[in-house]
Scaffold this active site. Structure first.
Site, PDB file in Angstrom:
ATOM      1  CB  CYS A  71       5.903   6.213  -2.337  1.00  0.00           C
ATOM      2  SG  CYS A  71       4.390   5.446  -2.953  1.00  0.00           S
ATOM      3  CG  ASN A  75       2.150   3.866  -7.634  1.00  0.00           C
ATOM      4  OD1 ASN A  75       1.711   3.424  -8.688  1.00  0.00           O
ATOM      5  ND2 ASN A  75       2.110   5.147  -7.363  1.00  0.00           N
ATOM      6  NE  ARG A  90       5.206   6.701   1.501  1.00  0.00           N
ATOM      7  CZ  ARG A  90       6.355   6.144   1.783  1.00  0.00           C
ATOM      8  NH1 ARG A  90       7.249   6.813   2.498  1.00  0.00           N
ATOM      9  NH2 ARG A  90       6.636   4.923   1.346  1.00  0.00           N
ATOM     10  CB  SER A  91       3.989   8.138  -5.264  1.00  0.00           C
ATOM     11  OG  SER A  91       3.582   6.815  -5.508  1.00  0.00           O
TER      12      SER A  91
HETATM   13  P1  4NP Z   1       3.357   3.851  -0.057  1.00  0.00           P
HETATM   14  O1  4NP Z   1       2.903   2.989   1.230  1.00  0.00           O
HETATM   15  O2  4NP Z   1       4.794   3.530  -0.322  1.00  0.00           O
HETATM   16  O3  4NP Z   1       3.154   5.243   0.399  1.00  0.00           O
HETATM   17  O4  4NP Z   1       2.424   3.435  -1.171  1.00  0.00           O
HETATM   18  C1  4NP Z   1       3.141   1.620   1.324  1.00  0.00           C
HETATM   19  C2  4NP Z   1       2.259   0.735   0.755  1.00  0.00           C
HETATM   20  C3  4NP Z   1       2.459  -0.620   0.882  1.00  0.00           C
HETATM   21  C4  4NP Z   1       3.559  -1.077   1.572  1.00  0.00           C
HETATM   22  C5  4NP Z   1       4.446  -0.190   2.141  1.00  0.00           C
HETATM   23  C6  4NP Z   1       4.233   1.159   2.005  1.00  0.00           C
HETATM   24  N1  4NP Z   1       3.752  -2.458   1.738  1.00  0.00           N
HETATM   25  O5  4NP Z   1       4.695  -2.837   2.443  1.00  0.00           O
HETATM   26  O6  4NP Z   1       3.004  -3.271   1.160  1.00  0.00           O
END
Ligand code: 4NP
Length: 172
Positions: A18, A21, A24-25
């Site tokens: 994702c 990390n 979702r992942s």
């Molecule tokens: P993930 O969620 O891709 O599912 O781990 C996110 C976590 C952090 C961020 C974006 C999405 N961020 O912008 O920091």
């Protein structure tokens, strides 16, 4: 030599990817790991996850992801975020992107490889009724607890679909 160890198939190495990390992942990794353990297939898979972004490298999973997963019997506390690198394509047999945007980033990275990568999108493995029209597991980072529940639901369905597909492909 007994045929047992010699005939054990090489594990399928799987990496979910994702953006951060931390949501979702890691959830997909935890759900897939739990699923193969429950089915007695854990020796046949190596499961990991990574993010295309580097903001959270070394951080634990998001506390809301840890809580939502724990409620379904999945322990994400040991997870530490890492960034996907081009050599991960050689370390893993199948790389599964949680949404189209990360899939596109990975596709661009994979262009540097001498051989084609097995790069897939997660959503097509989710049951059609649960999936709706979307090809993205929605990013829950700026959402609420219900968004994390939705990620868990999608991951439970998609991991079951992906496992069935891999077993069929590899004739396991
Ligand atoms: P993930 O969620 O891709 O599912 O781990 C996110 C976590 C952090 C961020 C974006 C999405 N961020 O912008 O920091």
């Amino acid at each position: 030599m007994s045929g047992h160890a010699a005939s054990a198939p090489t594990p399928i190495r799987l990496c979910f990817v994702c953006l951060g990390n931390i949501c979702r992942s890691p959830i997909a990794e935890g759900v897939f790991g739990e699923l193969v353990r429950r089915r007695g297939l854990h020796a046949r898979f190596v499961v990991a996850s990574a993010g295309t972004g580097d903001w959270h490298v070394g951080h634990p999973a998001d506390r809301r992801a840890i809580a939502a997963a724990a409620a379904r019997g999945i322990d994400l506390r040991a997870h530490r975020a890492r960034q996907f690198r081009v050599d991960d394509f050689a370390r893993f047999d199948v790389v599964v992107a949680m949404d189209r945007s990360n899939h596109a980033v990975l596709q661009r990275l994979a262009r540097r490889l001498p051989t084609p990568a097995d790069l897939r999108l997660f959503m097509p493995y989710v049951d059609a009724a649960a999936r709706g029209e979307s090809l993205d597991v929605p990013d829950p980072y700026y959402g609420g607890p219900e968004d994390f529940e939705r990620v868990l639901d999608l991951c439970e369905s998609g991991c079951a679909g992906l496992l069935d597909a891999l077993l069929a492909e590899r004739r396991l």
